[in-house]
Motif scaffolding. Structure first.
Motif, PDB file in Angstrom:
ATOM      1  N   MET A 293      44.247  63.602  26.927  1.00 52.78           N
ATOM      2  CA  MET A 293      42.882  63.917  26.527  1.00 52.78           C
ATOM      3  C   MET A 293      42.620  65.417  26.571  1.00 52.78           C
ATOM      4  O   MET A 293      41.736  65.919  25.883  1.00 52.78           O
ATOM      5  CB  MET A 293      41.887  63.161  27.406  1.00 52.78           C
ATOM      6  N   LYS A 294      43.400  66.134  27.391  1.00 51.68           N
ATOM      7  CA  LYS A 294      43.269  67.587  27.453  1.00 51.68           C
ATOM      8  C   LYS A 294      44.103  68.284  26.390  1.00 51.68           C
ATOM      9  O   LYS A 294      44.128  69.516  26.330  1.00 51.68           O
ATOM     10  CB  LYS A 294      43.690  68.079  28.836  1.00 51.68           C
ATOM     11  N   GLY A 295      44.793  67.505  25.567  1.00 47.97           N
ATOM     12  CA  GLY A 295      45.548  68.094  24.479  1.00 47.97           C
ATOM     13  C   GLY A 295      47.017  68.273  24.741  1.00 47.97           C
ATOM     14  O   GLY A 295      47.749  68.774  23.875  1.00 47.97           O
ATOM     15  N   ALA A 296      47.481  67.875  25.941  1.00 48.04           N
ATOM     16  CA  ALA A 296      48.915  67.997  26.236  1.00 48.04           C
ATOM     17  C   ALA A 296      49.695  67.001  25.404  1.00 48.04           C
ATOM     18  O   ALA A 296      49.246  65.880  25.160  1.00 48.04           O
ATOM     19  CB  ALA A 296      49.165  67.754  27.721  1.00 48.04           C
ATOM     20  N   ARG A 297      50.867  67.385  24.965  1.00 47.73           N
ATOM     21  CA  ARG A 297      51.749  66.496  24.214  1.00 47.73           C
ATOM     22  C   ARG A 297      53.137  66.553  24.845  1.00 47.73           C
ATOM     23  O   ARG A 297      53.680  67.631  25.052  1.00 47.73           O
ATOM     24  CB  ARG A 297      51.837  66.909  22.739  1.00 47.73           C
ATOM     25  N   THR A 298      53.669  65.408  25.197  1.00 45.68           N
ATOM     26  CA  THR A 298      54.986  65.373  25.814  1.00 45.68           C
ATOM     27  C   THR A 298      55.744  64.140  25.359  1.00 45.68           C
ATOM     28  O   THR A 298      55.152  63.083  25.147  1.00 45.68           O
ATOM     29  CB  THR A 298      54.879  65.375  27.354  1.00 45.68           C
ATOM     30  N   ASP A 299      57.039  64.320  25.191  1.00 51.81           N
ATOM     31  CA  ASP A 299      57.913  63.190  24.893  1.00 51.81           C
ATOM     32  C   ASP A 299      58.617  62.692  26.154  1.00 51.81           C
ATOM     33  O   ASP A 299      59.449  61.786  26.081  1.00 51.81           O
ATOM     34  CB  ASP A 299      58.964  63.590  23.848  1.00 51.81           C
ATOM     35  N   ASP A 300      58.301  63.301  27.302  1.00 49.21           N
ATOM     36  CA  ASP A 300      58.935  62.887  28.553  1.00 49.21           C
ATOM     37  C   ASP A 300      58.408  61.519  28.966  1.00 49.21           C
ATOM     38  O   ASP A 300      57.191  61.308  29.019  1.00 49.21           O
ATOM     39  CB  ASP A 300      58.640  63.893  29.668  1.00 49.21           C
ATOM     40  N   PRO A 301      59.302  60.577  29.273  1.00 44.86           N
ATOM     41  CA  PRO A 301      58.836  59.254  29.729  1.00 44.86           C
ATOM     42  C   PRO A 301      58.196  59.344  31.101  1.00 44.86           C
ATOM     43  O   PRO A 301      58.528  60.230  31.899  1.00 44.86           O
ATOM     44  CB  PRO A 301      60.117  58.416  29.760  1.00 44.86           C
ATOM     45  N   ILE A 302      57.274  58.455  31.369  1.00 41.61           N
ATOM     46  CA  ILE A 302      56.700  58.348  32.711  1.00 41.61           C
ATOM     47  C   ILE A 302      57.737  57.666  33.598  1.00 41.61           C
ATOM     48  O   ILE A 302      58.212  56.577  33.262  1.00 41.61           O
ATOM     49  CB  ILE A 302      55.399  57.527  32.680  1.00 41.61           C
ATOM     50  N   PRO A 303      58.145  58.273  34.716  1.00 44.58           N
ATOM     51  CA  PRO A 303      59.176  57.650  35.560  1.00 44.58           C
ATOM     52  C   PRO A 303      58.774  56.242  35.994  1.00 44.58           C
ATOM     53  O   PRO A 303      57.603  55.975  36.286  1.00 44.58           O
ATOM     54  CB  PRO A 303      59.267  58.597  36.762  1.00 44.58           C
ATOM     55  N   LEU A 304      59.764  55.341  36.032  1.00 41.11           N
ATOM     56  CA  LEU A 304      59.505  53.990  36.520  1.00 41.11           C
ATOM     57  C   LEU A 304      59.089  54.031  37.986  1.00 41.11           C
ATOM     58  O   LEU A 304      59.613  54.832  38.772  1.00 41.11           O
ATOM     59  CB  LEU A 304      60.758  53.126  36.378  1.00 41.11           C
ATOM     60  N   ILE A 305      58.160  53.177  38.349  1.00 42.54           N
ATOM     61  CA  ILE A 305      57.699  53.076  39.733  1.00 42.54           C
ATOM     62  C   ILE A 305      58.632  52.128  40.481  1.00 42.54           C
ATOM     63  O   ILE A 305      58.916  51.021  40.018  1.00 42.54           O
ATOM     64  CB  ILE A 305      56.252  52.559  39.772  1.00 42.54           C
ATOM     65  N   ALA A 306      59.131  52.570  41.623  1.00 43.60           N
ATOM     66  CA  ALA A 306      60.121  51.787  42.373  1.00 43.60           C
ATOM     67  C   ALA A 306      59.513  50.490  42.891  1.00 43.60           C
ATOM     68  O   ALA A 306      58.330  50.428  43.238  1.00 43.60           O
ATOM     69  CB  ALA A 306      60.666  52.605  43.537  1.00 43.60           C
ATOM     70  N   SER A 307      60.325  49.449  42.930  1.00 44.90           N
ATOM     71  CA  SER A 307      59.942  48.171  43.549  1.00 44.90           C
ATOM     72  C   SER A 307      60.713  48.024  44.854  1.00 44.90           C
ATOM     73  O   SER A 307      61.791  48.594  45.018  1.00 44.90           O
ATOM     74  CB  SER A 307      60.250  47.003  42.609  1.00 44.90           C
ATOM     75  N   ASP A 308      60.171  47.254  45.785  1.00 44.49           N
ATOM     76  CA  ASP A 308      60.786  47.099  47.108  1.00 44.49           C
ATOM     77  C   ASP A 308      60.839  45.631  47.497  1.00 44.49           C
ATOM     78  O   ASP A 308      59.924  44.861  47.178  1.00 44.49           O
ATOM     79  CB  ASP A 308      59.988  47.864  48.171  1.00 44.49           C
ATOM     80  N   LEU A 309      61.896  45.258  48.199  1.00 41.04           N
ATOM     81  CA  LEU A 309      62.029  43.901  48.728  1.00 41.04           C
ATOM     82  C   LEU A 309      61.429  43.864  50.127  1.00 41.04           C
ATOM     83  O   LEU A 309      61.827  44.642  51.007  1.00 41.04           O
ATOM     84  CB  LEU A 309      63.496  43.480  48.765  1.00 41.04           C
ATOM     85  N   ILE A 310      60.479  42.970  50.342  1.00 43.01           N
ATOM     86  CA  ILE A 310      59.802  42.827  51.634  1.00 43.01           C
ATOM     87  C   ILE A 310      60.346  41.570  52.310  1.00 43.01           C
ATOM     88  O   ILE A 310      60.111  40.445  51.855  1.00 43.01           O
ATOM     89  CB  ILE A 310      58.280  42.720  51.463  1.00 43.01           C
ATOM     90  N   LEU A 311      61.103  41.765  53.385  1.00 42.08           N
ATOM     91  CA  LEU A 311      61.748  40.638  54.069  1.00 42.08           C
ATOM     92  C   LEU A 311      60.788  39.998  55.069  1.00 42.08           C
ATOM     93  O   LEU A 311      60.224  40.672  55.927  1.00 42.08           O
ATOM     94  CB  LEU A 311      63.006  41.117  54.799  1.00 42.08           C
ATOM     95  N   ARG A 312      60.622  38.665  54.913  1.00 46.23           N
ATOM     96  CA  ARG A 312      59.807  37.923  55.865  1.00 46.23           C
ATOM     97  C   ARG A 312      60.596  36.682  56.299  1.00 46.23           C
ATOM     98  O   ARG A 312      61.759  36.808  56.652  1.00 46.23           O
ATOM     99  CB  ARG A 312      58.442  37.602  55.246  1.00 46.23           C
ATOM    100  N   ASP A 313      59.957  35.519  56.271  1.00 43.38           N
ATOM    101  CA  ASP A 313      60.554  34.354  56.948  1.00 43.38           C
ATOM    102  C   ASP A 313      61.090  33.265  56.034  1.00 43.38           C
ATOM    103  O   ASP A 313      61.483  32.206  56.526  1.00 43.38           O
ATOM    104  CB  ASP A 313      59.524  33.727  57.896  1.00 43.38           C
ATOM    105  N   THR A 314      61.099  33.464  54.720  1.00 41.32           N
ATOM    106  CA  THR A 314      61.499  32.360  53.835  1.00 41.32           C
ATOM    107  C   THR A 314      62.931  32.477  53.338  1.00 41.32           C
ATOM    108  O   THR A 314      63.335  31.710  52.473  1.00 41.32           O
ATOM    109  CB  THR A 314      60.563  32.294  52.609  1.00 41.32           C
ATOM    110  N   THR A 315      63.706  33.419  53.878  1.00 43.15           N
ATOM    111  CA  THR A 315      65.104  33.536  53.455  1.00 43.15           C
ATOM    112  C   THR A 315      66.026  33.514  54.658  1.00 43.15           C
ATOM    113  O   THR A 315      65.699  34.039  55.724  1.00 43.15           O
ATOM    114  CB  THR A 315      65.344  34.835  52.657  1.00 43.15           C
ATOM    115  N   GLY A 316      67.177  32.883  54.466  1.00 42.55           N
ATOM    116  CA  GLY A 316      68.194  32.799  55.503  1.00 42.55           C
ATOM    117  C   GLY A 316      69.496  32.306  54.897  1.00 42.55           C
ATOM    118  O   GLY A 316      69.586  32.066  53.684  1.00 42.55           O
TER     119      GLY A 316
END
Length: 369
Positions: free
Chosen positions: A328-351
Protein backbone atom coordinates in the motif's frame (compact mmCIF):
# COMPACT_ATOMS: atom_id res chain seq x y z
CA UNK A 1 -44.55 33.47 36.54
CA UNK A 2 -45.15 34.00 40.23
CA UNK A 3 -43.22 32.35 42.97
CA UNK A 4 -46.14 30.04 43.72
CA UNK A 5 -46.87 29.23 40.10
CA UNK A 6 -46.95 25.38 39.83
CA UNK A 7 -45.43 25.71 36.38
CA UNK A 8 -42.40 27.58 37.67
CA UNK A 9 -39.04 25.78 37.34
CA UNK A 10 -38.01 23.82 40.42
CA UNK A 11 -35.18 25.67 42.11
CA UNK A 12 -32.02 23.89 43.16
CA UNK A 13 -30.04 21.11 41.44
CA UNK A 14 -31.40 19.44 38.33
CA UNK A 15 -33.43 16.25 39.01
CA UNK A 16 -31.60 14.57 36.11
CA UNK A 17 -28.18 13.03 36.74
CA UNK A 18 -25.36 14.82 35.05
CA UNK A 19 -23.64 12.89 32.28
CA UNK A 20 -19.99 11.93 32.54
CA UNK A 21 -17.59 14.75 31.83
CA UNK A 22 -16.35 14.89 28.28
CA UNK A 23 -13.20 12.84 27.90
CA UNK A 24 -10.19 14.98 27.18
CA UNK A 25 -8.57 13.96 23.92
CA UNK A 26 -4.97 12.86 24.16
CA UNK A 27 -2.48 14.77 22.06
CA UNK A 28 0.44 13.29 20.16
CA UNK A 29 2.88 15.33 22.23
CA UNK A 30 1.69 13.49 25.38
CA UNK A 31 2.33 10.12 23.73
CA UNK A 32 5.79 11.31 22.69
CA UNK A 33 6.57 12.51 26.22
CA UNK A 34 5.51 9.20 27.82
CA UNK A 35 7.42 7.11 25.27
CA UNK A 36 10.50 9.35 25.47
CA UNK A 37 10.59 10.06 21.74
CA UNK A 38 9.81 12.94 19.39
CA UNK A 39 6.39 13.71 17.95
CA UNK A 40 7.80 12.87 14.53
CA UNK A 41 8.64 9.37 15.77
CA UNK A 42 5.11 8.91 17.12
CA UNK A 43 3.78 10.05 13.74
CA UNK A 44 5.97 7.49 11.96
CA UNK A 45 4.65 4.69 14.19
CA UNK A 46 1.04 5.80 13.79
CA UNK A 47 1.43 6.01 10.01
CA UNK A 48 3.09 2.59 9.74
CA UNK A 49 6.51 3.88 8.66
CA UNK A 50 8.86 0.86 8.55
CA UNK A 51 11.93 2.95 9.51
CA UNK A 52 11.29 2.62 13.24
CA UNK A 53 13.29 0.30 15.50
CA UNK A 54 11.49 -2.51 17.31
CA UNK A 55 12.26 -1.12 20.79
CA UNK A 56 11.05 2.37 19.84
CA UNK A 57 7.92 0.92 18.21
CA UNK A 58 7.19 -1.07 21.37
CA UNK A 59 7.56 2.00 23.63
CA UNK A 60 5.34 4.14 21.43
CA UNK A 61 2.75 1.37 21.09
CA UNK A 62 2.65 0.91 24.89
CA UNK A 63 2.24 4.67 25.37
CA UNK A 64 -0.61 4.76 22.83
CA UNK A 65 -2.36 1.92 24.66
CA UNK A 66 -1.76 3.42 28.12
CA UNK A 67 -3.08 6.85 27.15
CA UNK A 68 -5.78 5.48 24.84
CA UNK A 69 -4.55 7.80 22.10
CA UNK A 70 -6.86 7.92 19.07
CA UNK A 71 -5.25 9.32 15.91
CA UNK A 72 -7.41 11.59 13.79
CA UNK A 73 -8.24 9.29 10.88
CA UNK A 74 -9.49 12.05 8.64
CA UNK A 75 -6.25 13.98 9.07
CA UNK A 76 -4.22 10.84 8.49
CA UNK A 77 -6.14 10.03 5.33
CA UNK A 78 -5.42 13.53 3.99
CA UNK A 79 -1.75 13.37 5.00
CA UNK A 80 -1.11 9.91 3.56
CA UNK A 81 -3.57 9.98 0.64
CA UNK A 82 -5.03 6.71 1.94
CA UNK A 83 -8.50 5.76 3.17
CA UNK A 84 -7.09 3.93 6.23
CA UNK A 85 -9.42 1.05 5.44
CA UNK A 86 -8.32 -2.51 4.65
CA UNK A 87 -10.50 -5.05 2.84
CA UNK A 88 -10.64 -8.75 3.79
CA UNK A 89 -12.21 -11.47 1.64
CA UNK A 90 -12.80 -14.66 3.63
CA UNK A 91 -14.04 -18.20 3.22
CA UNK A 92 -14.20 -20.92 5.88
CA UNK A 93 -14.14 -18.72 8.99
CA UNK A 94 -15.78 -21.56 10.92
CA UNK A 95 -12.36 -23.25 10.80
CA UNK A 96 -9.71 -22.49 13.39
CA UNK A 97 -6.88 -21.34 11.11
CA UNK A 98 -8.68 -18.71 9.02
CA UNK A 99 -10.52 -17.32 12.07
CA UNK A 100 -7.31 -16.84 14.08
CA UNK A 101 -5.52 -15.38 11.05
CA UNK A 102 -8.38 -12.89 10.65
CA UNK A 103 -8.05 -11.88 14.31
CA UNK A 104 -4.31 -11.33 13.83
CA UNK A 105 -4.94 -9.15 10.78
CA UNK A 106 -7.57 -7.08 12.59
CA UNK A 107 -5.25 -6.54 15.56
CA UNK A 108 -2.34 -5.45 13.37
CA UNK A 109 -4.65 -3.18 11.38
CA UNK A 110 -5.97 -1.60 14.57
CA UNK A 111 -2.47 -0.99 15.89
CA UNK A 112 -1.62 0.84 12.69
CA UNK A 113 -4.82 2.90 12.67
CA UNK A 114 -6.65 0.93 9.97
CA UNK A 115 -10.27 -0.16 9.94
CA UNK A 116 -11.19 -3.47 8.27
CA UNK A 117 -14.05 -4.25 5.92
CA UNK A 118 -14.95 -7.94 5.73
CA UNK A 119 -16.63 -9.76 2.85
CA UNK A 120 -17.44 -13.44 3.51
CA UNK A 121 -17.99 -15.86 0.64
CA UNK A 122 -20.40 -18.79 0.53
CA UNK A 123 -18.73 -20.18 -2.60
CA UNK A 124 -15.35 -19.48 -4.11
CA UNK A 125 -14.91 -18.99 -7.85
CA UNK A 126 -13.74 -16.26 -10.20
CA UNK A 127 -17.15 -14.58 -10.19
CA UNK A 128 -17.50 -14.37 -6.39
CA UNK A 129 -13.88 -13.25 -5.91
CA UNK A 130 -14.27 -10.54 -8.56
CA UNK A 131 -17.57 -9.41 -7.05
CA UNK A 132 -15.96 -9.13 -3.61
CA UNK A 133 -13.02 -7.16 -5.03
CA UNK A 134 -15.39 -4.82 -6.88
CA UNK A 135 -17.38 -4.23 -3.68
CA UNK A 136 -14.27 -3.45 -1.63
CA UNK A 137 -12.65 -1.18 -4.21
CA UNK A 138 -15.94 0.72 -4.45
CA UNK A 139 -15.62 1.45 -0.71
CA UNK A 140 -12.09 2.85 -1.30
CA UNK A 141 -10.03 0.31 0.61
CA UNK A 142 -6.26 0.73 0.36
CA UNK A 143 -5.57 -2.99 -0.04
CA UNK A 144 -7.16 -6.43 0.18
CA UNK A 145 -6.25 -9.60 2.08
CA UNK A 146 -7.74 -12.90 0.90
CA UNK A 147 -8.35 -15.60 3.54
CA UNK A 148 -9.76 -18.37 1.38
CA UNK A 149 -7.51 -21.43 1.85
CA UNK A 150 -9.02 -23.50 -0.95
CA UNK A 151 -7.76 -24.52 -4.39
CA UNK A 152 -10.69 -22.68 -6.01
CA UNK A 153 -9.32 -19.36 -4.73
CA UNK A 154 -5.91 -20.06 -6.28
CA UNK A 155 -7.58 -20.78 -9.60
CA UNK A 156 -9.84 -17.72 -9.38
CA UNK A 157 -6.98 -15.34 -8.54
CA UNK A 158 -4.65 -16.75 -11.17
CA UNK A 159 -4.26 -14.23 -13.97
CA UNK A 160 -6.77 -11.81 -12.42
CA UNK A 161 -5.97 -8.09 -12.65
CA UNK A 162 -6.53 -6.99 -9.06
CA UNK A 163 -6.03 -3.27 -9.61
CA UNK A 164 -5.20 -2.95 -5.89
CA UNK A 165 -2.51 -4.28 -3.49
CA UNK A 166 -3.48 -7.84 -2.56
CA UNK A 167 -2.02 -10.55 -0.28
CA UNK A 168 -3.31 -14.14 0.01
CA UNK A 169 -3.32 -16.60 2.92
CA UNK A 170 -2.44 -19.72 0.93
CA UNK A 171 -1.57 -22.87 2.94
CA UNK A 172 0.82 -25.16 1.11
CA UNK A 173 2.18 -22.44 -1.18
CA UNK A 174 5.90 -21.83 -1.59
CA UNK A 175 7.91 -19.19 -3.39
CA UNK A 176 5.03 -16.82 -4.25
CA UNK A 177 5.76 -13.16 -3.42
CA UNK A 178 2.43 -12.10 -1.92
CA UNK A 179 1.23 -15.41 -0.49
CA UNK A 180 1.66 -16.15 3.22
CA UNK A 181 1.64 -19.68 4.64
CA UNK A 182 2.73 -21.90 7.50
CA UNK A 183 4.99 -24.82 6.55
CA UNK A 184 2.28 -27.45 6.91
CA UNK A 185 4.19 -30.01 4.85
CA UNK A 186 6.99 -29.87 7.41
CA UNK A 187 4.49 -30.19 10.25
CA UNK A 188 3.00 -33.37 8.78
CA UNK A 189 6.49 -34.78 8.22
CA UNK A 190 7.48 -34.05 11.84
CA UNK A 191 4.36 -35.81 13.15
CA UNK A 192 4.80 -38.84 10.89
CA UNK A 193 8.52 -39.12 11.71
CA UNK A 194 7.76 -38.97 15.43
CA UNK A 195 5.36 -41.91 15.17
CA UNK A 196 7.77 -43.96 13.06
CA UNK A 197 10.62 -43.29 15.48
CA UNK A 198 8.43 -44.63 18.29
CA UNK A 199 8.45 -47.95 16.43
CA UNK A 200 5.19 -47.94 14.45
CA UNK A 201 5.40 -49.77 11.13
CA UNK A 202 3.44 -47.08 9.31
CA UNK A 203 1.04 -44.22 9.98
CA UNK A 204 -2.58 -43.96 8.82
CA UNK A 205 -4.05 -40.56 7.99
CA UNK A 206 -7.47 -38.93 8.45
CA UNK A 207 -7.35 -36.19 5.82
CA UNK A 208 -9.24 -32.93 5.51
CA UNK A 209 -11.77 -32.28 2.74
CA UNK A 210 -10.74 -32.24 -0.91
CA UNK A 211 -10.02 -28.81 -2.33
CA UNK A 212 -8.62 -27.32 0.89
CA UNK A 213 -4.99 -26.37 0.33
CA UNK A 214 -4.06 -27.06 3.96
CA UNK A 215 -5.51 -30.58 3.76
CA UNK A 216 -3.52 -31.24 0.59
CA UNK A 217 -0.29 -29.92 2.16
CA UNK A 218 -0.72 -32.22 5.17
CA UNK A 219 -1.28 -35.23 2.91
CA UNK A 220 1.88 -34.33 0.96
CA UNK A 221 3.97 -34.09 4.11
CA UNK A 222 2.62 -37.38 5.52
CA UNK A 223 3.23 -39.26 2.25
CA UNK A 224 6.67 -37.71 1.74
CA UNK A 225 7.90 -38.82 5.16
CA UNK A 226 6.57 -42.36 4.73
CA UNK A 227 8.32 -42.53 1.37
CA UNK A 228 11.58 -41.19 2.83
CA UNK A 229 11.43 -43.89 5.53
CA UNK A 230 10.58 -46.60 2.95
CA UNK A 231 7.20 -47.33 4.56
CA UNK A 232 3.98 -48.02 2.71
CA UNK A 233 1.31 -45.32 2.64
CA UNK A 234 -2.14 -46.76 3.45
CA UNK A 235 -5.33 -45.38 1.95
CA UNK A 236 -6.49 -42.27 3.79
CA UNK A 237 -9.72 -41.87 5.75
CA UNK A 238 -11.90 -39.01 4.51
CA UNK A 239 -12.80 -36.19 6.87
CA UNK A 240 -14.46 -32.77 6.62
CA UNK A 241 -12.76 -30.95 9.55
CA UNK A 242 -15.62 -31.82 11.96
CA UNK A 243 -15.46 -33.98 15.08
CA UNK A 244 -18.30 -36.04 13.63
CA UNK A 245 -16.20 -37.07 10.61
CA UNK A 246 -13.33 -37.89 12.97
CA UNK A 247 -15.69 -40.08 14.96
CA UNK A 248 -16.70 -41.99 11.82
CA UNK A 249 -13.03 -42.51 10.94
CA UNK A 250 -12.38 -43.64 14.51
CA UNK A 251 -14.97 -46.41 14.19
CA UNK A 252 -13.06 -47.73 11.17
CA UNK A 253 -9.72 -47.44 12.98
CA UNK A 254 -11.11 -49.30 16.00
CA UNK A 255 -12.26 -52.16 13.75
CA UNK A 256 -8.81 -52.62 12.14
CA UNK A 257 -6.26 -54.19 14.52
CA UNK A 258 -3.41 -53.44 12.09
CA UNK A 259 -3.65 -49.72 12.84
CA UNK A 260 -1.37 -48.53 15.65
CA UNK A 261 -0.74 -44.88 14.70
CA UNK A 262 -2.92 -42.18 13.15
CA UNK A 263 -2.16 -38.63 12.00
CA UNK A 264 -5.38 -36.59 11.95
CA UNK A 265 -5.54 -33.44 9.81
CA UNK A 266 -7.01 -31.24 12.56
CA UNK A 267 -7.62 -31.37 16.29
CA UNK A 268 -11.42 -31.34 16.04
CA UNK A 269 -11.40 -34.54 13.97
CA UNK A 270 -8.85 -36.02 16.39
CA UNK A 271 -11.31 -35.40 19.23
CA UNK A 272 -14.02 -37.36 17.42
CA UNK A 273 -11.60 -40.17 16.60
CA UNK A 274 -10.49 -40.43 20.22
CA UNK A 275 -14.10 -40.71 21.39
CA UNK A 276 -14.75 -43.56 18.95
CA UNK A 277 -11.62 -45.41 20.09
CA UNK A 278 -12.58 -44.99 23.74
CA UNK A 279 -16.08 -46.33 23.13
CA UNK A 280 -14.56 -49.40 21.49
CA UNK A 281 -12.13 -50.03 24.38
CA UNK A 282 -9.12 -49.11 22.23
CA UNK A 283 -6.59 -47.45 24.51
CA UNK A 284 -4.68 -44.27 23.61
CA UNK A 285 -1.72 -44.49 23.30
CA UNK A 286 -1.46 -48.11 24.50
CA UNK A 287 -3.22 -49.52 21.44
CA UNK A 288 -3.27 -46.60 19.01
CA UNK A 289 -1.19 -43.40 19.01
CA UNK A 290 -2.89 -40.24 17.76
CA UNK A 291 -1.46 -36.92 16.52
CA UNK A 292 -3.64 -33.92 15.64
CA UNK A 293 -2.99 -30.69 13.75
CA UNK A 294 -3.37 -26.96 14.59
CA UNK A 295 -2.94 -27.07 18.41
CA UNK A 296 -6.27 -25.47 19.23
CA UNK A 297 -6.38 -24.16 22.84
CA UNK A 298 -8.56 -27.08 23.98
CA UNK A 299 -6.18 -29.80 22.73
CA UNK A 300 -4.10 -29.72 25.93
CA UNK A 301 -7.30 -30.57 27.87
CA UNK A 302 -8.43 -33.61 25.89
CA UNK A 303 -8.29 -36.92 27.80
CA UNK A 304 -5.54 -37.82 27.23
CA UNK A 305 -4.03 -34.49 26.20
CA UNK A 306 -3.39 -34.40 22.46
CA UNK A 307 0.00 -34.50 20.76
CA UNK A 308 -0.41 -32.13 17.84
CA UNK A 309 1.29 -29.87 15.29
CA UNK A 310 1.24 -26.20 16.27
CA UNK A 311 0.63 -23.68 13.49
CA UNK A 312 1.15 -20.01 14.35
CA UNK A 313 -1.90 -18.43 12.72
CA UNK A 314 -1.36 -15.20 14.67
CA UNK A 315 1.93 -14.85 12.80
CA UNK A 316 0.07 -15.49 9.54
CA UNK A 317 -2.06 -12.43 10.25
CA UNK A 318 0.96 -10.34 11.24
CA UNK A 319 3.02 -11.20 8.16
CA UNK A 320 0.07 -10.78 5.83
CA UNK A 321 -0.54 -7.29 7.21
CA UNK A 322 3.15 -6.35 7.03
CA UNK A 323 3.27 -7.27 3.34
CA UNK A 324 0.01 -5.51 2.45
CA UNK A 325 1.25 -2.41 4.29
CA UNK A 326 4.42 -2.42 2.19
CA UNK A 327 2.38 -2.79 -1.00
CA UNK A 328 0.00 0.00 0.00
CA UNK A 329 3.02 2.27 0.47
CA UNK A 330 4.11 1.55 -3.07
CA UNK A 331 6.81 -1.04 -2.39
CA UNK A 332 7.16 -3.73 -5.04
CA UNK A 333 9.03 -6.95 -4.39
CA UNK A 334 9.28 -10.37 -5.96
CA UNK A 335 10.75 -11.82 -2.76
CA UNK A 336 8.52 -14.56 -1.32
CA UNK A 337 7.26 -14.23 2.22
CA UNK A 338 9.23 -16.83 4.26
CA UNK A 339 7.21 -19.85 5.36
CA UNK A 340 6.22 -19.78 9.03
CA UNK A 341 7.70 -22.73 10.92
CA UNK A 342 5.43 -25.41 12.38
CA UNK A 343 6.23 -27.29 15.61
CA UNK A 344 5.33 -30.69 17.03
CA UNK A 345 3.86 -30.41 20.54
CA UNK A 346 4.34 -33.66 22.46
CA UNK A 347 1.65 -34.60 24.96
CA UNK A 348 0.02 -37.86 26.05
CA UNK A 349 -1.54 -39.48 22.96
CA UNK A 350 1.61 -40.98 21.44
CA UNK A 351 3.76 -43.90 22.53
CA UNK A 352 5.35 -47.13 21.26
CA UNK A 353 3.16 -49.63 19.43
CA UNK A 354 1.52 -52.39 21.48
CA UNK A 355 3.57 -55.53 22.03
CA UNK A 356 0.93 -57.56 20.23
CA UNK A 357 -1.93 -56.85 17.88
CA UNK A 358 -5.20 -55.66 19.35
CA UNK A 359 -7.53 -58.56 20.12
CA UNK A 360 -4.74 -61.11 20.07
CA UNK A 361 -4.99 -63.33 23.12
CA UNK A 362 -1.97 -64.71 24.88
CA UNK A 363 -2.24 -68.50 25.29
CA UNK A 364 -1.55 -69.70 28.84
CA UNK A 365 -0.67 -73.35 29.50
CA UNK A 366 -1.39 -74.55 32.99
CA UNK A 367 1.34 -76.70 34.51
CA UNK A 368 -1.16 -79.14 35.96
CA UNK A 369 -2.61 -80.06 32.56
Amino acid sequence: MTENDPNSPIPGPSPFPAGPPAKKSVRMVEVARLAGVSQQTVSRVVNGNPNVGKDVFRRVDEAIRQLDYRPNKAARALATNRSMNLGVISFGLAQYGPSVALFGIAEEARRHGYATSLVTLGDVDKRTIQSALDHLTATSVDGVLVLAPVQAARVALSGMDYGIPLVVFDPGSEGLPNHVAVDEVRGARLATRHLLELGHETVWHVRGPAGWTGAEARVRGWAAELSAQHRFAPDTFDGDWTSESGYRAGQLVAADPRITAVLVANDQMALGLMKALSENAVHIPGDVSVVGFDDIPESAYFRPSLTTVRLDFDEVGSRAFDRILDLMKGARTDDPIPLIASDLILRDTTGPPPSRARGQQTQVTRKDQ
